[in-house]
Design a protein around this motif. Structure first.
Motif, PDB file in Angstrom:
ATOM      1  N   ASN B  73      14.190  31.520 -88.946  1.00 59.60           N
ATOM      2  CA  ASN B  73      14.935  30.616 -89.831  1.00 59.60           C
ATOM      3  C   ASN B  73      14.358  29.205 -89.918  1.00 59.60           C
ATOM      4  O   ASN B  73      15.052  28.267 -90.264  1.00 59.60           O
ATOM      5  CB  ASN B  73      16.415  30.576 -89.440  1.00 59.60           C
ATOM      6  CG  ASN B  73      16.640  29.864 -88.127  1.00 59.60           C
ATOM      7  OD1 ASN B  73      15.687  29.634 -87.386  1.00 59.60           O
ATOM      8  ND2 ASN B  73      17.867  29.523 -87.834  1.00 59.60           N
ATOM      9  N   ASN B  75      11.494  27.132 -91.930  1.00 58.79           N
ATOM     10  CA  ASN B  75      10.689  27.314 -93.125  1.00 58.79           C
ATOM     11  C   ASN B  75       9.219  27.519 -92.791  1.00 58.79           C
ATOM     12  O   ASN B  75       8.535  28.319 -93.424  1.00 58.79           O
ATOM     13  CB  ASN B  75      10.840  26.106 -94.042  1.00 58.79           C
ATOM     14  CG  ASN B  75      10.067  26.294 -95.318  1.00 58.79           C
ATOM     15  OD1 ASN B  75      10.384  27.186 -96.102  1.00 58.79           O
ATOM     16  ND2 ASN B  75       9.035  25.503 -95.524  1.00 58.79           N
ATOM     17  N   LEU B 226      19.191  18.476 -84.810  1.00 64.86           N
ATOM     18  CA  LEU B 226      19.810  17.228 -85.234  1.00 64.86           C
ATOM     19  C   LEU B 226      20.431  16.476 -84.066  1.00 64.86           C
ATOM     20  O   LEU B 226      20.249  15.268 -83.917  1.00 64.86           O
ATOM     21  CB  LEU B 226      20.880  17.486 -86.302  1.00 64.86           C
ATOM     22  CG  LEU B 226      20.382  17.495 -87.747  1.00 64.86           C
ATOM     23  CD1 LEU B 226      19.538  18.722 -88.044  1.00 64.86           C
ATOM     24  CD2 LEU B 226      21.552  17.407 -88.720  1.00 64.86           C
ATOM     25  N   PHE B 252      13.815  18.278 -87.985  1.00 63.51           N
ATOM     26  CA  PHE B 252      15.245  18.351 -87.686  1.00 63.51           C
ATOM     27  C   PHE B 252      15.675  17.159 -86.832  1.00 63.51           C
ATOM     28  O   PHE B 252      16.698  16.521 -87.089  1.00 63.51           O
ATOM     29  CB  PHE B 252      15.586  19.676 -86.995  1.00 63.51           C
ATOM     30  CG  PHE B 252      15.459  20.861 -87.912  1.00 63.51           C
ATOM     31  CD1 PHE B 252      16.529  21.252 -88.700  1.00 63.51           C
ATOM     32  CD2 PHE B 252      14.265  21.558 -88.024  1.00 63.51           C
ATOM     33  CE1 PHE B 252      16.422  22.332 -89.574  1.00 63.51           C
ATOM     34  CE2 PHE B 252      14.147  22.645 -88.894  1.00 63.51           C
ATOM     35  CZ  PHE B 252      15.225  23.034 -89.670  1.00 63.51           C
ATOM     36  N   LEU B 255      15.769  14.065 -88.987  1.00 63.38           N
ATOM     37  CA  LEU B 255      16.992  13.976 -89.790  1.00 63.38           C
ATOM     38  C   LEU B 255      18.162  13.480 -88.942  1.00 63.38           C
ATOM     39  O   LEU B 255      18.938  12.622 -89.368  1.00 63.38           O
ATOM     40  CB  LEU B 255      17.314  15.339 -90.414  1.00 63.38           C
ATOM     41  CG  LEU B 255      18.646  15.450 -91.171  1.00 63.38           C
ATOM     42  CD1 LEU B 255      18.732  14.418 -92.287  1.00 63.38           C
ATOM     43  CD2 LEU B 255      18.835  16.857 -91.739  1.00 63.38           C
ATOM     44  N   GLN B 259      20.386  10.095 -89.622  1.00 66.63           N
ATOM     45  CA  GLN B 259      21.849  10.088 -89.737  1.00 66.63           C
ATOM     46  C   GLN B 259      22.469   9.079 -88.769  1.00 66.63           C
ATOM     47  O   GLN B 259      23.397   8.352 -89.122  1.00 66.63           O
ATOM     48  CB  GLN B 259      22.402  11.494 -89.483  1.00 66.63           C
ATOM     49  CG  GLN B 259      22.080  12.474 -90.620  1.00 66.63           C
ATOM     50  CD  GLN B 259      22.667  13.864 -90.393  1.00 66.63           C
ATOM     51  OE1 GLN B 259      23.046  14.201 -89.275  1.00 66.63           O
ATOM     52  NE2 GLN B 259      22.732  14.669 -91.449  1.00 66.63           N
ATOM     53  N   LYS B 262      21.643   5.386 -89.851  1.00 71.36           N
ATOM     54  CA  LYS B 262      22.472   4.988 -90.989  1.00 71.36           C
ATOM     55  C   LYS B 262      23.921   4.719 -90.553  1.00 71.36           C
ATOM     56  O   LYS B 262      24.547   3.763 -91.007  1.00 71.36           O
ATOM     57  CB  LYS B 262      22.424   6.051 -92.079  1.00 71.36           C
ATOM     58  CG  LYS B 262      21.144   5.933 -92.917  1.00 71.36           C
ATOM     59  CD  LYS B 262      20.919   7.112 -93.824  1.00 71.36           C
ATOM     60  CE  LYS B 262      22.004   7.268 -94.862  1.00 71.36           C
ATOM     61  NZ  LYS B 262      21.717   8.447 -95.732  1.00 71.36           N
ATOM     62  N   PHE B 285      14.765  17.633-100.333  1.00 69.33           N
ATOM     63  CA  PHE B 285      16.076  17.719-101.007  1.00 69.33           C
ATOM     64  C   PHE B 285      16.901  16.446-100.850  1.00 69.33           C
ATOM     65  O   PHE B 285      17.676  16.090-101.730  1.00 69.33           O
ATOM     66  CB  PHE B 285      16.914  18.869-100.431  1.00 69.33           C
ATOM     67  CG  PHE B 285      16.418  20.247-100.741  1.00 69.33           C
ATOM     68  CD1 PHE B 285      15.403  20.458-101.664  1.00 69.33           C
ATOM     69  CD2 PHE B 285      16.982  21.358-100.110  1.00 69.33           C
ATOM     70  CE1 PHE B 285      14.949  21.743-101.948  1.00 69.33           C
ATOM     71  CE2 PHE B 285      16.536  22.637-100.394  1.00 69.33           C
ATOM     72  CZ  PHE B 285      15.520  22.830-101.305  1.00 69.33           C
ATOM     73  N   MET B 286      16.808  15.799 -99.695  1.00 72.81           N
ATOM     74  CA  MET B 286      17.673  14.668 -99.371  1.00 72.81           C
ATOM     75  C   MET B 286      17.556  13.558-100.418  1.00 72.81           C
ATOM     76  O   MET B 286      16.506  13.360-101.001  1.00 72.81           O
ATOM     77  CB  MET B 286      17.285  14.059 -98.024  1.00 72.81           C
ATOM     78  CG  MET B 286      17.155  15.028 -96.879  1.00 72.81           C
ATOM     79  SD  MET B 286      18.698  15.837 -96.462  1.00 72.81           S
ATOM     80  CE  MET B 286      19.652  14.434 -95.920  1.00 72.81           C
ATOM     81  N   GLU B 287      18.657  12.826-100.605  1.00 71.68           N
ATOM     82  CA  GLU B 287      18.576  11.659-101.482  1.00 71.68           C
ATOM     83  C   GLU B 287      17.633  10.644-100.862  1.00 71.68           C
ATOM     84  O   GLU B 287      16.770  10.099-101.529  1.00 71.68           O
ATOM     85  CB  GLU B 287      19.957  11.052-101.669  1.00 71.68           C
ATOM     86  CG  GLU B 287      20.743  11.845-102.693  1.00 71.68           C
ATOM     87  CD  GLU B 287      22.197  11.480-102.660  1.00 71.68           C
ATOM     88  OE1 GLU B 287      22.514  10.336-103.027  1.00 71.68           O
ATOM     89  OE2 GLU B 287      23.014  12.331-102.273  1.00 71.68           O
ATOM     90  N   LEU B 288      17.829  10.404 -99.552  1.00 70.34           N
ATOM     91  CA  LEU B 288      16.845   9.624 -98.822  1.00 70.34           C
ATOM     92  C   LEU B 288      15.832  10.650 -98.308  1.00 70.34           C
ATOM     93  O   LEU B 288      15.950  11.170 -97.197  1.00 70.34           O
ATOM     94  CB  LEU B 288      17.497   8.876 -97.650  1.00 70.34           C
ATOM     95  CG  LEU B 288      16.499   8.073 -96.807  1.00 70.34           C
ATOM     96  CD1 LEU B 288      15.996   6.858 -97.563  1.00 70.34           C
ATOM     97  CD2 LEU B 288      17.123   7.650 -95.488  1.00 70.34           C
TER      98      LEU B 288
END
Lengths: 339, 339
Positions: B73, B75, B226, B252, B255, B259, B262, B285-288
């Motif tokens: 799982n 990528n 994460l 991961f 990210l 988070q 922020k 994919f993320m906006e940031l």
């Protein structure tokens, strides 16, 4: 280190009795966890399994189970596989995975390969392109348990584990209505597959129950990817009465739609709400997190494995059909939370 | 439809000659693509492959290749597998996948299982926990090609395909320095694995080349998830001289760090820049969106399969060691673009 390793070799190596080795390998609680782990580790290193397998093959058991999925790189499928493994590994089974990429001939070849490899069972989700059923019959003829999960065909003697897609869709659509959305469009999937048909039906029923007229223009079949989501929402927004919400049967298409809507200056969720399906991890990762329907994939895998275990070893049970339906869960996130 | 299907049966069914069937199955360009596809489809439906496999087994070939990865799982791994399949399917091979979940005993068991299933080769990335090498020797003793990708051990006779991790890290760190970052921390991985050691070395070399002093406090080994990313960056930010950038060997963990930063009110990329490693789809994919080092996983899979194909069938070639090193590519995105 060769094929002749016995429990006596392991016992000698660890300076314990063969009975202790045997008990440890069978997870007998009378043996301490530390010893059990040590024995298993040593057995694996001495290739004891190979020996057991050779023996098993003679008895007609390989302790291998084949899992066939359309794609391994979708969180839903990899989580189901994890569930299958968690249930089967402690029972001494090994899990072999193959992907079909939604190609029927590949699915047929995979089943042939697994039958040749003498697997003890096949747990699978069928490809979108599959029309024929002869390859499934071939499995049944060999008295090998076949269990479908998620995507299935109704075949006598084949058990299945699915999620209640109708209910998942109903919950998602109802939620959008409760947020004040009135023109909810739907990205559907191949209607030849029960899962997509049921999602479509759940959507329609929720509209009906809220006295919202069903509008054919609001429903399109999409591919489960970002590009098709973008293109499709663009077309929808050009309708005379553009939609104000989307319930997508694919998280990937939902994400594509969101990216397109944002690029076009539409505020989410203020002007437009979105709910996807599958609860892919990225739906939670996004800053504008995406609401989605969770299908309990791990639970689905565990259930499918349990059904297999019930059938294997008991030839009376092989043909017992069991239909397990799990309940979906709607995760409400920012993409549809107007409060 | 049973195991006795021959090319003559397929010829009869399609009302063409057996020679045409044979040529079509061997992808002879003299046969039209339409006919080739029809013959292959029919052959698969009639379970012709099974017959071929039975024959192949007699000759000592199963046309199965085992691919072993820590996790399906991620990528990176699923893309490598896709590359392997793309290269091997046209040659008539079937790919069987297994995951080890980073457990050595599971890796050993998987190899035993694949050897028992008489695979023609094994293409794999080793688990983080693997210390022993006996299971690899067992493969070599059977004259079965073994190809490592990404995570490898240096074993005589084993070929490998890797990416230049040192260079990837060097590029990432250099880029952060060019953005004006001066206190760059590094999330590393298990230093027993070459890939993580090389990433660490590339990071250090880039600092050195820019006359930035290496600070031990800025380097921590993290899990690729994460939660650990969040916890670790929290600790780092409590240092007397907190870092102003992160180069993480895991997307991961990167990210998770983003988070957390922020949530603590730190502006990215204005106050803090982040670059990850692996180019997982969510980084885009993320906006940031998150800058990341791409390892060309599909290309890596194709190369690994090619190395296997060179070795299989030619017993002279089995023991030829081939080391292929691919070049990484840095994708610069919002998380580190100050312009």
């Amino acid at each position: 280190m060769d094929e002749k390793t016995t429990i006596y070799d392991i016992a000698k190596k660890l300076n314990i009795t063969a009975a202790t080795v045997s008990r440890a390998l069978n997870d007998n609680p009378r043996i301490s966890k530390k010893t059990r782990d040590l024995v298993k580790e040593t057995a694996a290193k001495m290739n004891y399994k190979q020996n057991k397998l050779a023996l098993a093959l003679k008895r007609g058991k390989s302790y291998n189970v084949g899992v066939i999925v359309p794609h391994i790189n979708r969180n839903f499928f990899s989580s189901v596989i994890r569930g299958v493994e968690e249930e089967l590994y402690p029972q001494g089974y090994h899990v072999i995975i193959s992907q079909t990429h939604e190609i029927e001939s590949k699915e047929i070849e995979t089943i042939n390969t697994l039958l040749n490899a003498q697997v003890d069972g096949i747990i699978m989700s069928i490809s979108k392109a599959t029309i024929g059923v002869e390859h499934f019959s071939r499995v049944l003829k060999k008295n090998i348990p076949l269990v479908f999960f998620d995507r299935k065909k109704d075949i006598a003697g084949v058990s299945s584990v699915t999620v209640d897609d109708f209910k998942g869709s109903y919950l998602a659509t109802k939620h959008l209505i409760e947020q004040g959305c009135k023109r909810i469009c739907h990205f559907s999937g191949d209607q030849a597959l029960d899962i997509y048909k049921n999602r479509f039906e759940g959507y329609k029923k929720a509209l009906l129950d809220s006295n919202i007229e069903f509008n054919e223009e609001y429903v399109t079949e999409v591919m489960s990817d970002l590009e098709d989501g973008k293109k499709t929402i663009q077309k929808m927004m050009k309708l005379k009465n553009p939609p104000d919400a989307l319930f997508s049967s694919s998280d990937f298409a939902a994400l594509g739609a969101i990216q397109q809507l944002k690029a076009d200056g539409i505020q989410i969720p203020e002007e437009f709400c979105v709910v996807g399906f599958s609860n892919e991890p990225f739906t939670k990762f996004m800053e504008l997190s995406i609401s989605s329907v969770d299908q309990s994939p791990k639970e689905m895998g565990r259930m499918a494995a349990k059904v297999f275990l019930e059938q294997v070893g008991d030839s009376q049970n092989v043909k017992i059909e069991k239909k397990v339906v799990l309940s979906p869960k709607l995760h409400i996130r920012k993409s549809s939370s107007r409060k």
